[in-house]
Design an enzyme around this catalytic site. Structure first.
Site, PDB file in Angstrom:
ATOM      1  CG  HIS A   1      -1.910   0.958   1.415  1.00  0.00           C
ATOM      2  ND1 HIS A   1      -1.658   2.257   1.764  1.00  0.00           N
ATOM      3  CD2 HIS A   1      -3.259   0.868   1.265  1.00  0.00           C
ATOM      4  CE1 HIS A   1      -2.811   2.923   1.833  1.00  0.00           C
ATOM      5  NE2 HIS A   1      -3.796   2.102   1.527  1.00  0.00           N
TER       6      HIS A   1
ATOM      7  CG  ASP B   1       0.668  -2.109   6.131  1.00  0.00           C
ATOM      8  OD1 ASP B   1      -0.298  -2.247   6.897  1.00  0.00           O
ATOM      9  OD2 ASP B   1       0.592  -1.495   5.057  1.00  0.00           O
TER      10      ASP B   1
ATOM     11  CD  GLN C   1      -6.870  -4.474   4.524  1.00  0.00           C
ATOM     12  OE1 GLN C   1      -7.814  -5.118   5.017  1.00  0.00           O
ATOM     13  NE2 GLN C   1      -7.054  -3.274   3.998  1.00  0.00           N
TER      14      GLN C   1
ATOM     15  CE  LYS D   1      -7.205   0.027   6.423  1.00  0.00           C
ATOM     16  NZ  LYS D   1      -7.980   0.440   5.257  1.00  0.00           N
TER      17      LYS D   1
ATOM     18  CB  CYS E   1      -3.802   3.350  -1.409  1.00  0.00           C
ATOM     19  SG  CYS E   1      -4.936   4.697  -1.148  1.00  0.00           S
TER      20      CYS E   1
HETATM   21  N1  PLP Z   1      -1.767  -0.678   4.615  1.00  0.00           N
HETATM   22  C1  PLP Z   1      -2.708  -1.446   4.083  1.00  0.00           C
HETATM   23  C2  PLP Z   1      -2.352  -2.843   3.661  1.00  0.00           C
HETATM   24  C3  PLP Z   1      -4.000  -0.960   3.913  1.00  0.00           C
HETATM   25  O1  PLP Z   1      -4.939  -1.722   3.375  1.00  0.00           O
HETATM   26  C4  PLP Z   1      -4.287   0.353   4.337  1.00  0.00           C
HETATM   27  C5  PLP Z   1      -5.628   0.936   4.137  1.00  0.00           C
HETATM   28  O2  PLP Z   1      -6.353   0.561   3.251  1.00  0.00           O
HETATM   29  C6  PLP Z   1      -3.267   1.116   4.909  1.00  0.00           C
HETATM   30  C7  PLP Z   1      -2.014   0.567   5.035  1.00  0.00           C
HETATM   31  C8  PLP Z   1      -3.489   2.511   5.376  1.00  0.00           C
HETATM   32  O3  PLP Z   1      -4.409   2.540   6.413  1.00  0.00           O
HETATM   33  P1  PLP Z   1      -4.882   3.952   6.997  1.00  0.00           P
HETATM   34  O4  PLP Z   1      -5.485   4.692   5.838  1.00  0.00           O
HETATM   35  O5  PLP Z   1      -5.860   3.589   8.040  1.00  0.00           O
HETATM   36  O6  PLP Z   1      -3.671   4.621   7.505  1.00  0.00           O
END
Ligand code: PLP
Length: 416
Positions: A123, A200, A203, A226, A367
């Site tokens: 992401h 990260d 998910q 989430k 993203c």
């Molecule tokens: N990393 C992953 C794998 C994601 O799916 C997301 C959000 O969709 C993020 C990071 C970023 O999350 P946030 O927008 O809550 O910071």
């Protein structure tokens, strides 16, 4: 014991909403989840019952809000298996957690010629902070490739990981492919060459048991919104020996012990990393979300979602001539995310048409532009992502809506 999905659904007021007169079918959980009454009530209780700033008041309300804020930290830290609540920094979201790691740890520990290893399925949140750091420091970004099937290609890992690697930053579960990565094995190899590992977990933490001590990671970031919790709050776990040496990310009130006109000394952990008034209500709401998930059991949550994913993949297989489906076929290696694409229908058109039927999916680059564009070779995909309250009936509705869309957009396709 299996989860009682109908009972769970009754906890989520929004699920009885009608969209364009149709029952809402919410399949955009990878973007953000819905919130149960218990979480909403925790927010109301805070604002109605004990709203006050934390850590600074001598009055009863402030002491209560401080106690509940720190109680939330204990719950959330326990949920991810952190050895102590001090290892958990409250941040706004995964993005802020990763930026904190890049600014506080990365800036002090990454230098010219060093390497940062990420995967091709990151992401933007776990890519852009490292790109920027690498550019500023003269370091090099390297990438673990993604296979045609949508898993990591680890065949060159031993070359990619070397004495110059200072950090491996990787997603636990891809928000596009649904792939669950072997972060523990990769982490062990990263540690063997002296690198740190950042996970990260945006998910993974919402959908499966995650234990930072078992994963033996140095950093792990996740978002409350989430995982049934409110927006604007999340967590960054940092291993003690690393955290103790890190300089603050933001400075100001709360994160200091003593301040003169000339200097300041830093507060204890983890407050040192929480400058200014924190998201008190959000943290307490996240604590309530953790209570809710723990009452279901994360093993059960994961099992139930795997069942639903298996059902979805099987059901949607019938459309495999019209749609490309992305991600691993092995159910042990994927979570409850299904991305797909039709050469004949733009994902945005598909998303808009499904929306008319009350079905919320995501369409776009999620993203993860480099993965979508350079690796999958498309401009966008459609994505359905599931959570504990989704049902097989909703999967059937998705399939029926996709068939309708195919008929609508291509009159020549015979109805199946
Ligand atoms: N990393 C992953 C794998 C994601 O799916 C997301 C959000 O969709 C993020 C990071 C970023 O999350 P946030 O927008 O809550 O910071």
């Amino acid at each position: 014991m299996t989860l009682d999905v109908e009972k769970i659904r009754r906890d989520f007021p929004i699920l009885s909403k009608l969209v364009y007169g149709k029952p809402l079918v919410y399949l955009d959980n990878a973007a953000t989840s819905q919130k149960p009454r218990q979480v909403i009530q925790a927010l109301v209780d805070y604002y109605e019952g004990y709203n006050a700033n934390v850590h600074r008041g001598v009055h009863a309300l402030s002491m209560e809000s401080t106690e509940r804020y720190e109680e939330a930290r204990r719950k959330v830290a326990g949920f991810i298996g952190a050895p102590s609540p001090e290892n958990l920094i409250f941040v706004r979201n995964t993005t802020e957690g990763i930026n904190l790691a890049a600014s506080s740890w990365g800036a002090a520990n990454i230098g010219p010629g060093d390497e940062i290893l990420v995967t091709e399925m990151e992401h933007h949140s776990n890519l852009v902070p490292w790109q920027r750091l690498a550019k500023a420091k003269g370091a090099r970004m390297r990438f673990i490739p993604v296979t045609e099937e949508g898993t990591l290609d680890l065949s060159d890992l031993d070359t990619l990981l070397n004495h110059r690697t200072k950090l491996v930053a990787m997603t636990h579960m891809s928000n596009v492919l649904g792939a669950i990565n072997p972060v523990k094995d990769i982490g062990a190899k990263a540690h063997a060459v002296g690198a740190r590992i950042l996970i990260d977990a945006a998910q993974s933490v919402p959908h499966m048991p995650v234990n930072v001590q078992d994963l033996d990671c140095d950093f792990l970031a996740f978002s409350s919104h989430k995982m049934l919790g409110p927006t604007g709050i999340g967590g960054l776990y940092v291993r003690s020996e690393t955290l103790e040496k890190m300089e603050p990310f933001l400075t100001g009130g709360e994160m200091v012990l003593e301040v003169t006109y000339d200097y300041a000394t830093w507060n204890d952990l983890p407050m040192r990393f929480e400058a200014g008034t924190p998201n008190i209500a959000g943290s307490i709401g996240l604590g309530a979300a953790v209570d809710y998930l723990e009452s279901l059991g994360m093993e059960q949550v994961h099992r139930r979602e795997r069942e639903l994913t298996a059902y979805a993949l099987d059901t949607l297989k019938e459309l495999s001539e019209e749609f490309n489906f992305y991600g691993p076929t092995d159910l042990n290696a994927r979570g409850a995310i299904v991305s797909f694409n039709s050469p004949d229908i733009h994902p945005h058109d598909l998303g808009t048409m499904l929306d008319q039927g009350g079905i919320a999916i995501r369409a776009g680059h999620h993203c993860a532009m480099p993965l979508i564009r350079d690796r999958l070779g498309v401009a966008a995909t459609a994505r359905a992502s599931f959570y504990i309250y989704n049902t097989k009936d909703e999967v059937d509705l998705l399939k029926a809506a996709l068939k309708d869309a195919l008929r609508y957009f291509s009159k020549t396709l015979a109805p199946k």
